[in-house]
Structure formats: C-alpha cells, structure tokens
Design an enzyme around this catalytic site. Structure first.
Site, mmCIF file in Angstrom:
data_model
loop_
_atom_site.group_PDB
_atom_site.id
_atom_site.type_symbol
_atom_site.label_atom_id
_atom_site.label_comp_id
_atom_site.label_asym_id
_atom_site.label_seq_id
_atom_site.Cartn_x
_atom_site.Cartn_y
_atom_site.Cartn_z
ATOM 1 N N ASN A 71 10.832 11.333 8.608
ATOM 2 C CA ASN A 71 9.887 11.969 7.682
ATOM 3 C C ASN A 71 9.248 13.231 8.248
ATOM 4 O O ASN A 71 8.793 14.092 7.492
ATOM 5 C CB ASN A 71 8.819 10.974 7.212
ATOM 6 C CG ASN A 71 8.036 10.354 8.346
ATOM 7 O OD1 ASN A 71 8.484 10.323 9.489
ATOM 8 N ND2 ASN A 71 6.876 9.831 8.040
ATOM 9 N N GLU A 88 3.921 4.353 17.737
ATOM 10 C CA GLU A 88 3.182 4.831 16.561
ATOM 11 C C GLU A 88 3.868 4.205 15.364
ATOM 12 O O GLU A 88 4.961 4.602 14.983
ATOM 13 C CB GLU A 88 3.195 6.361 16.516
ATOM 14 C CG GLU A 88 2.140 6.948 15.601
ATOM 15 C CD GLU A 88 2.695 7.293 14.225
ATOM 16 O OE1 GLU A 88 2.446 6.489 13.290
ATOM 17 O OE2 GLU A 88 3.358 8.324 14.094
ATOM 18 N N CYS A 119 3.187 8.295 7.393
ATOM 19 C CA CYS A 119 2.543 7.072 7.886
ATOM 20 C C CYS A 119 1.033 7.116 7.717
ATOM 21 O O CYS A 119 0.371 6.073 7.736
ATOM 22 C CB CYS A 119 2.907 6.848 9.345
ATOM 23 S SG CYS A 119 2.514 8.230 10.427
ATOM 24 N N GLU A 175 -0.918 10.211 20.828
ATOM 25 C CA GLU A 175 -0.097 11.419 20.954
ATOM 26 C C GLU A 175 -0.937 12.612 20.541
ATOM 27 O O GLU A 175 -1.743 12.524 19.617
ATOM 28 C CB GLU A 175 1.148 11.317 20.074
ATOM 29 C CG GLU A 175 2.086 10.197 20.495
ATOM 30 C CD GLU A 175 3.356 10.148 19.676
ATOM 31 O OE1 GLU A 175 4.419 9.936 20.288
ATOM 32 O OE2 GLU A 175 3.301 10.324 18.450
#
Length: 478
Positions: free
Chosen positions: A149, A250, A284, A458
């Site tokens: 994505n 993640e 997400c 991150e």
C-alpha cells in the site's frame, strides 16, 4: 531512470527462469514480469549483506550520510517518474503517489542527517578506579518485508535508518508492487551505495520460504515487517525462537475517529475524508470507524455523505481522480462482503454501498449509517473506501468503543475543548493520536502502535535507535 524488472543482489541485476506478472490494478494490464526467486537466492543476498557489512559499518557517519544524501537527491530528481510508477503498480491517484514519493524520500534525508547524531554517553562512576561510557554500533545485517500500500515509503522508512546506522539490508518487497523497490535499488546504486549493502529479493510463489530464511538465518540480526497482525505474529515468533533477533513489527489497525459535539463539523468532515479515503481506504492508519456524538450525528452524517458522493473514482493516472482501485480481486471481495453483512444487519448506505462502474477492482466510496459495535466493519480492518458511522452519547462511551479492540495503532478525534483534547488523548490506547487533523504521518515522528498493532517505532530519533546496539564500556585500572 529505467523500468527495472530484475532483482538486485550483491550489486548485480538478477534474472530467473521463472518470473511473475506485475498487474496494473486499474486496467488489469501486465506492466512487467519479475523474477520469482526463492530461498537459495535469499541466502545469497544475506551472505552478500554480511560480506558488505564490515566496510559499510566502519565508514564514518558523515561518509554514510553523504551517500544517503545523494540517494535522496536522486529520488527528488526522479520524483515524477517514481510517482507514476507507484500509480501504475499500486493504483493510487497520481497526486497521492507523488505525495508518497516525497514522503518516502524524506526518510532518507532525515536519517542521513540523524546518522551523525547517534550519540553515546558518559555515566558517572561508582568507583574511583573506573570510567563508564556507552557507544552506539550498528546491529548488523537487517531484513525487511514491506507491504504494497506504500511501496516506496515503507521501504525507505526501514532502509533509511538501517543504512544510516551502518547496517546492510535484504529487502523482500510485495509481489503486487515490486517495481518501486527495484527503482529505489537503481537509484541507490547510482548514489554510491556499495554492492551488498542494499539487496532486493523479489518473489510471488516463495514468500514463506524467503520469510523462513530471513527469520532464521543466524547472519540476520534485525528483522522488520509491516503487514497483518497474524503474519507478523508468526514471523516475530520465528525470529525470536530461532536466533533471538531484534524485531520491529508494524501491524494491523482499527483506527477510531471520534467527532464530539463541540467539534468544528466542517473541519471534522474534511479530516474524516482525508483519513478514511486516502489510497481508497487502504492504509493501516486510516479511520476504520467513525464515532459521532448523538446530538450532531444527523448533521455530520449528511455532510459527510454529500462530500463523499462527490469524490471522483477512476484510474489514478486520470486528471482529478481521488479514489483509485483496490489492489486485487481478494480486496474487492472482502469489502463487498463486509458491506453486505453490515446492511443485512441493519446498516444503511447513505452513499455508495456497491462496486463502481470504473472497473472490476473499484468500489464506490461509501458511508454506512446505523452501524453497531457488533458489526464486522467496526471490529475488523476494512481496507477499503467504506466509512461506518457509530453513535455515542458520552465521552466515556466513545472512549470505551474506541478502545474495545485488540489493535492500537492510530486514533483520531475532533474537539474544540482543550481540556477534553488532553484528557481524551491520554485515555485512547493508541500509539499515535491525532487531534483535529486527519493526516499526521511524516519522517520526524515515531510511528508505531500499542497492543497487537506492533513492536518498536519507525521514523524520528526513535527510528534510528531500532538499528543500533548500545554497548557499555568499562574503563578500569585508573
């Protein structure tokens, strides 16, 4: 920049007898055929990364920063081509794709700068004959598996800090969008990243075998994954159970977006659309469900549905398109089923609620009213352009609904009461909370979740720490 369609291992472009098709999700056209590699080639890539590690790790931070800056400059010079490639293989509208390309490049710029600030410290001694210091060193060979994505940003958010810290890396991009990864490899080569420091292993049918190598190889000391919670759990378990690697995960989200009665409704509608419908809802951190206070529910619902009904759907390359296709047939089938279940249980489609005439993988932007907590559109990540609306009456009820999930990646709310802003931000069980704003991601913030949404962070200064070991040194005998 050429359209690269071969894998990149140890500074060499690698072909293979078996290749797989990369499909444009908007048109179903084949864009390219890419090598379908397996465990053996992955082991080669890991070995190459291990060989390249000592020379890269012993470069000064400034020397690595110069190369990373050159990589960033090449990305910026090729930003329009990268954007077109992201649209071609991932489907997102061109304006969004350009935004992602800039976002992806920003991580390389940021970590090029942060490489020079990987500070150790001195610790006051407890004994007169000793001196205590800590130093920062690269964790070693890293492995990364990234999602489709955000085919550029999810790579640079991992590779940027890894290379800045002095690590080498082996990347497995998704089979749906490998071409952006290969374009980045070409730019890295041109920027002077040495052979073996950045490797890209492509696959379609051997994902599990490659994942096994990356998780279990004793040469790999750090593993980073972005994707579903179920897969992340298995990969994380394999990493820890085999060689006790450092792991960053993640994972999935189920982001609430809460609209309180004291919110600016127009701003809330705009923010909800920005969050929910970016990349056709395939992010997400997108607002998975929208919680609206009872007294403004009808007004907000109408304004949101009116605005959503005007969103332009089509091929991302076309002028003015705001909603592109879903990534594949499985994605469109899942969204269709979830909406049908919700409507069957009493929800009402204020707009949309069906596939779009633009093509096989397009779904009409949808707003569902009368959604309840029991419906799957509230409990599971939709990953499509569907906004479920849920009523609440009190702040406590809104917090309870928002936190009633195993996920904890991102949460949003809209309110003009500053006391409520602090109070709700602290009570939401999410790693990232955005107030009165539907988009928050950038390179300087720590991105990551709580609960089953992952481990580690991150981006930001925290992102570099994930790739550094803190070594304590005791100087004795004074």
């Amino acid at each position: 920049m050429n359209l690269r369609s071969d894998a990149y291992i140890d500074g060499q472009w690698r072909t293979a007898a078996h290749r797989f098709d990369v499909i444009n999700p908007a048109t179903q056209d084949v864009i390219a055929r890419v090598p379908d590699l397996g465990a053996a080639e992955t082991e080669e890539a890991v070995a190459a990364a291990d060989r390249a590690l000592p020379a890269w790790a012993t470069k000064t931070a400034k020397e690595r920063a110069v190369i990373l800056r050159a990589w960033y400059d090449l990305m910026i010079a090729e930003i329009d081509r990268l954007a077109r490639l992201i649209t071609l293989e991932g489907g997102k509208p061109l304006a969004e794709a350009r935004g992602e390309a800039l976002y992806g490049a920003s991580f390389v710029e940021w970590f090029a700068e942060e490489a020079k600030r990987a500070y150790g410290r001195t610790i006051p001694t407890t004994t007169a004959t000793r001196r205590y210091v800590t130093i920062k060193q690269p964790v070693g060979v890293c492995a990364a598996i990234t999602p489709w994505n955000f085919p550029m940003a999810m790579i640079t958010r991992k590779a940027g800090p890894a290379l800045a810290a002095g690590c080498s890396i082996v990347l497995k991009p998704p089979s749906q969008t490998p071409l952006t990864a290969l374009a980045l490899a070409e730019l890295a080569e041109r920027a002077g990243v040495p052979a073996g420091v950045f490797n890209v292993v492509t696959t379609h049918s051997h994902t599990s075998a490659i994942g096994k190598v990356l998780c279990e190889s004793p040469l790999v000391r750090k593993f980073s994954f972005t994707g579903s919670t179920d897969v992340g759990k298995r990969l994380g378990s394999a990493c820890v159970g085999s060689t006790v690697k450092r792991v960053s995960l993640e994972l999935g989200g189920n982001a609430p977006l809460i609209v309180f009665a004291d919110a600016d409704i127009d701003k809330a509608v705009k923010g909800a659309i920005a969050s929910k419908f970016r990349n056709a809802g395939q992010t997400c951190v997108c607002a998975n469900r929208i919680l609206v206070e009872d007294s403004i529910y009808d007004a907000f619902s109408k304004k949101l549905a009116d605005a959503v009904s005007k969103l332009k759907v089509g091929d991302g390359k076309a002028e003015g398109v705001e909603i592109g296709p879903l990534i594949d047939a499985h994605a469109i089938a899942k969204v269709e089923q979830m909406v049908a279940e919700a409507i069957g249980a009493g929800a009402v489609a204020l707009t949309g609620g069906k596939k779009h005439a633009a093509g096989a993988q397009f779904y009409a932007p949808t707003v569902l009213a009368n959604v309840t907590r029991e419906m799957r559109v509230n409990r599971e990540e939709i990953f499509g352009p569907v906004a479920p609306l849920i009523r609440f009456k009190t702040e406590d009820e809104a917090i309870a609904i928002a936190n009633d999930t195993e996920f904890g990646l991102a949460g949003y709310f809209f309110s003009q009461d500053v006391n409520r802003c602090w109070r709700v931000a602290e009570r939401l069980d999410y790693g990232m909370v955005s107030i009165n704003d539907g988009i928050f991601s950038n390179e300087v913030i720590p991105f990551g979740g709580m609960k089953e949404s992952g481990l580690g962070r991150e981006g930001g200064v925290e992102g570099l720490e994930e790739y550094l070991e803190t070594k304590f040194v005791n100087f004795g005998g004074f």
